[in-house]
Design an enzyme around this catalytic site. Structure first.
Site, PDB file in Angstrom:
ATOM      1  N   ASN A 131      63.734 -57.167  53.909  1.00  0.00           N
ATOM      2  CA  ASN A 131      63.604 -58.557  54.354  1.00  0.00           C
ATOM      3  C   ASN A 131      62.799 -58.599  55.644  1.00  0.00           C
ATOM      4  OD1 ASN A 131      63.889 -61.232  55.018  1.00  0.00           O
ATOM      5  ND2 ASN A 131      66.105 -61.298  54.789  1.00  0.00           N
ATOM      6  N   ASN A 136      62.428 -67.344  55.328  1.00  0.00           N
ATOM      7  CA  ASN A 136      62.209 -67.803  53.957  1.00  0.00           C
ATOM      8  C   ASN A 136      63.285 -67.321  52.980  1.00  0.00           C
ATOM      9  OD1 ASN A 136      61.635 -65.108  53.449  1.00  0.00           O
ATOM     10  ND2 ASN A 136      59.429 -65.400  53.212  1.00  0.00           N
ATOM     11  N   ASP A 137      64.418 -66.855  53.500  1.00  0.00           N
ATOM     12  CA  ASP A 137      65.485 -66.369  52.624  1.00  0.00           C
ATOM     13  C   ASP A 137      65.927 -67.444  51.645  1.00  0.00           C
ATOM     14  OD1 ASP A 137      65.229 -64.117  54.108  1.00  0.00           O
ATOM     15  OD2 ASP A 137      67.255 -64.112  54.914  1.00  0.00           O
ATOM     16  N   GLY A 156      67.139 -61.857  49.898  1.00  0.00           N
ATOM     17  CA  GLY A 156      66.227 -62.165  50.991  1.00  0.00           C
ATOM     18  C   GLY A 156      65.045 -61.233  51.159  1.00  0.00           C
ATOM     19  N   ASP A 158      61.397 -59.710  50.707  1.00  0.00           N
ATOM     20  CA  ASP A 158      60.180 -60.515  50.567  1.00  0.00           C
ATOM     21  C   ASP A 158      58.927 -59.665  50.727  1.00  0.00           C
ATOM     22  OD1 ASP A 158      60.081 -60.102  53.364  1.00  0.00           O
ATOM     23  OD2 ASP A 158      61.084 -62.003  53.761  1.00  0.00           O
ATOM     24  N   ASP A 324      55.577 -57.099  30.866  1.00  0.00           N
ATOM     25  CA  ASP A 324      56.967 -57.133  30.438  1.00  0.00           C
ATOM     26  C   ASP A 324      57.064 -57.459  28.944  1.00  0.00           C
ATOM     27  OD1 ASP A 324      59.881 -57.315  31.242  1.00  0.00           O
ATOM     28  OD2 ASP A 324      59.607 -59.328  30.433  1.00  0.00           O
ATOM     29  N   GLU A 353      55.328 -52.683  28.390  1.00  0.00           N
ATOM     30  CA  GLU A 353      56.701 -52.259  28.127  1.00  0.00           C
ATOM     31  C   GLU A 353      56.949 -52.335  26.625  1.00  0.00           C
ATOM     32  OE1 GLU A 353      61.278 -53.331  29.491  1.00  0.00           O
ATOM     33  OE2 GLU A 353      59.840 -54.942  29.130  1.00  0.00           O
TER      34      GLU A 353
END
Length: 620
Positions: A131, A136-137, A156, A158, A324, A353
């Site tokens: 973090n 910006n959490d 949190g 980032d 993905d 994947e």
């Protein structure tokens, strides 16, 4: 006169701002390989207008059953950088205009080089890594707020936290960074994994901004590392603004009962005996309740995600994609998507994947596969993930008894099927990732077993990937405690953490560093990865393997000028190797250095190797 026109241009745009809510892509570049661009315009009843673009040829305008959308296809050949006006006309008069910009393309953009077998990829979940910006959490733009005490909540981490610790990754020996998705995910719960995206052109505000992501790429490149984006083609999030107001009914796969979960049987994609209903149940079923299944056979949707992917490559200066759930997509649609990107960037790399447990089934999905050619299919996908090797390494180091098919023979048998792959060096290898139990949980923090696992992953053919925290022995069991347990916070990534595993135990910083146990895992990983950086035989060499005897597996990686001998003794007792058996690999060389222990070894004589130990011998 020019200044007056510029003022008038700005006045027009400002007076009409708000008539259109979105134009996507939000801007583009001049000089792209493809000369076709499809603009998606969204606004209330926007399709009623006639459209002209000054100085640009419109080749097609598509209007759908939803009058809030119009798709404009334009010819961008020889379009210079700068701004143009899109005029929306009613009764032959301009009702309003919107500005659209073509930017100058980055020099050499088309020749960007993707990740390859010389790289080691480090996988992080950004919410759980570090973090760097406490402000910006939580964010007003998104519903779920930070709650670090909740294993399934936002913690949190980032982009700034990642940037703050790039030196740690570089020092460890990683050369490429793969982050799980960073685009906005506005689900009310479990949004931290960001696989249910709500805006494909916006970094989630809790991670930072688009500019922060571009800055991450810049800082990564300064360290001669590569940045890989986790791209999701198969599904979006239920809160995506386009899902809330679908452009067409078939933008997503819909079912009479509303929601139908995928049967997850990817084999139906190529099974010549599969029923139609089962194939549809895999490809068209939703991955989860919050993840609507996208319809890649819809040309508008396919164009949208293709341009979005190219936009991020160009905007952020990316070096690769990990895609993905690749094999859940409409297979013809995803092949077109992949080819379009590789046509634009011929030296780029994309790994898909394909979570299957049979080499032939995985090889089907790699570009130019002879297996895929049986039904005239070519995915154009450069790389796939080696899930069969993962299956093997998660069990074989606990298998000590004599057996025909257990223990180290699992590794040997995995590589006997390499002939199935069109490009065996472009395979992603891993002991664990964000969806699997932690490798050190499986082997109960046994440092010797970790060393054997990672010796194999780091030295055999392909591209190694390491999951954040494995290098310090992090634990996690998703079967017993859920996904949050395998996605724990990296110690020291938060300002109030009592110690930091980013620094050594001998650090003089005020915060305590790695424990002795963590340091043992870290020191081994760092040593091997930094040695690997300069070994051409590991990057490009051929693989020569020997059938394991007494749970001892021996293989060589070699080029004309370099030979590496790898020995993995998975036996619970010390072993002695009769070196005459390995003459083909040794090629007359008599001395070597084990880079793990820095020990000189005479390979012309029998070698004693301790129980549960590995060697990486650089032959001299």
């Amino acid at each position: 006169m020019k200044n007056i026109l510029t003022v008038l241009f700005g006045l027009i745009v400002s007076l009409t701002f708000g008539q259109i809510e979105k134009i996507e892509p939000p801007f583009w570049w001049s000089g792209m390989q493809s000369n076709q661009l499809q603009l998606m315009c969204y606004g209330n009843d926007i399709s009623k207008y006639n459209i002209e673009i000054e100085g640009i040829t419109i080749t097609d305008i598509t209007k759908t059953e939803n009058s809030n959308y119009v798709f404009i296809t334009i010819d961008t050949k020889d379009v210079p950088s700068g701004k143009v006006l899109i005029n929306f006309k009613e009764n032959e008069k301009v009702a309003f205009s919107e500005s659209y910009e073509f930017k100058a393309r980055r020099k050499g953009s088309v020749d960007r080089k993707g990740f390859d077998s010389s790289d080691v990829m480090y996988l992080i979940m950004p919410d759980r890594f570090a973090n760097g910006n406490l402000d910006n959490d939580s964010h007003k733009d998104t519903v779920e707020k930070a709650n670090r005490s909740n294993p399934g909540g936002r913690h949190g981490g980032d982009i700034q936290g990642v940037i703050d610790h790039l030196d740690y990754l570089n020092d460890l020996g990683a050369t490429a960074l793969w982050s799980t998705p960073l685009l906005e995910d506005n689900e009310s719960t479990y949004s931290y994994h960001t696989y249910a995206q709500s805006d494909l052109y916006k970094i989630d505000s809790r991670y930072g901004t688009n500019e922060d992501y571009k800055r991450l790429a810049t800082e990564v490149h300064k360290l001669d590392m590569k940045l890989i984006m986790d791209y999701v083609t198969n599904h979006w999030g239920s809160k995506h603004w386009m899902i809330q107001d679908l452009p067409t009914k078939d933008w997503i796969h819909q079912w009479p009962e509303g929601f139908r979960r995928s049967n997850y049987r990817m084999t139906t994609q190529f099974d010549t005996n599969a029923s139609t209903v089962d194939a549809k149940g895999c490809m068209d079923g939703w991955f989860d309740t919050t993840m609507p299944d996208m319809n890649q056979s819809n040309p508008l949707l396919l164009n949208y995600i293709t341009q979005n992917a190219i936009w991020w490559i160009e905007y952020a200066d990316l070096d690769g994609f990990r895609v993905d759930t690749y094999s859940y997509n409409d297979k013809e649609g995803i092949a077109k998507w992949t080819k379009a990107i590789m046509d634009e960037y011929p030296k780029f790399n994309i790994v898909g994947e394909v979570w299957m447990h049979d080499q032939a089934q995985m090889a089907y999905w790699q570009k130019d596969s002879k297996i895929g050619a049986i039904d005239n299919y070519n995915s154009h996908l450069p790389s796939v993930m080696d899930f069969t090797l993962h299956d093997a390494v998660t069990v074989m180091f606990d298998e000590d008894g004599n057996s025909w098919d257990k223990g180290m023979i699992r590794a040997y048998e995995n590589f006997t099927n390499d002939f199935l792959y069109p490009d065996i060096d472009n395979i992603l290898l891993f002991a664990g990732n964000h969806d699997t139990n932690r490798i050190n949980e499986i082997y109960q923090s046994d440092i010797n077993k970790y060393k054997m696992v990672m010796t194999l992953i780091f030295t055999t053919r392909g591209i190694p990937q390491i999951y954040y925290g494995d290098e310090i022995g992090m634990l996690g069991n998703r079967d017993k405690k859920g996904d949050g347990d395998i996605r724990r916070d990296f110690p020291g990534g938060w300002p109030d953490d009592k110690r930091s595993a980013f620094i050594s135990e001998t650090s003089k910083d005020k915060v305590g560093g790695r424990t002795q146990d963590e340091e043992a895992f870290h020191a081994f990983t760092k040593k091997v990865l930094n040695w690997r950086k300069s070994s051409i035989a590991i990057h490009k060499g051929k693989l020569l393997q020997y059938i394991p005897f007494n749970h001892v597996y021996v293989y060589f990686r070699y080029t004309e000028n370099e030979r590496i001998m790898v020995v993995i003794n998975n036996n619970s007792e010390n072993q002695e190797l009769d070196m005459t058996r390995f003459e083909e690999g040794l090629k007359g060389l008599k001395m070597g250095k084990d880079i793990i222990t820095d020990t000189t070894i005479d390979v012309s004589e029998n070698i004693a190797i301790p129980a549960k130990t590995s060697m990486i011998i650089e032959l001299q």
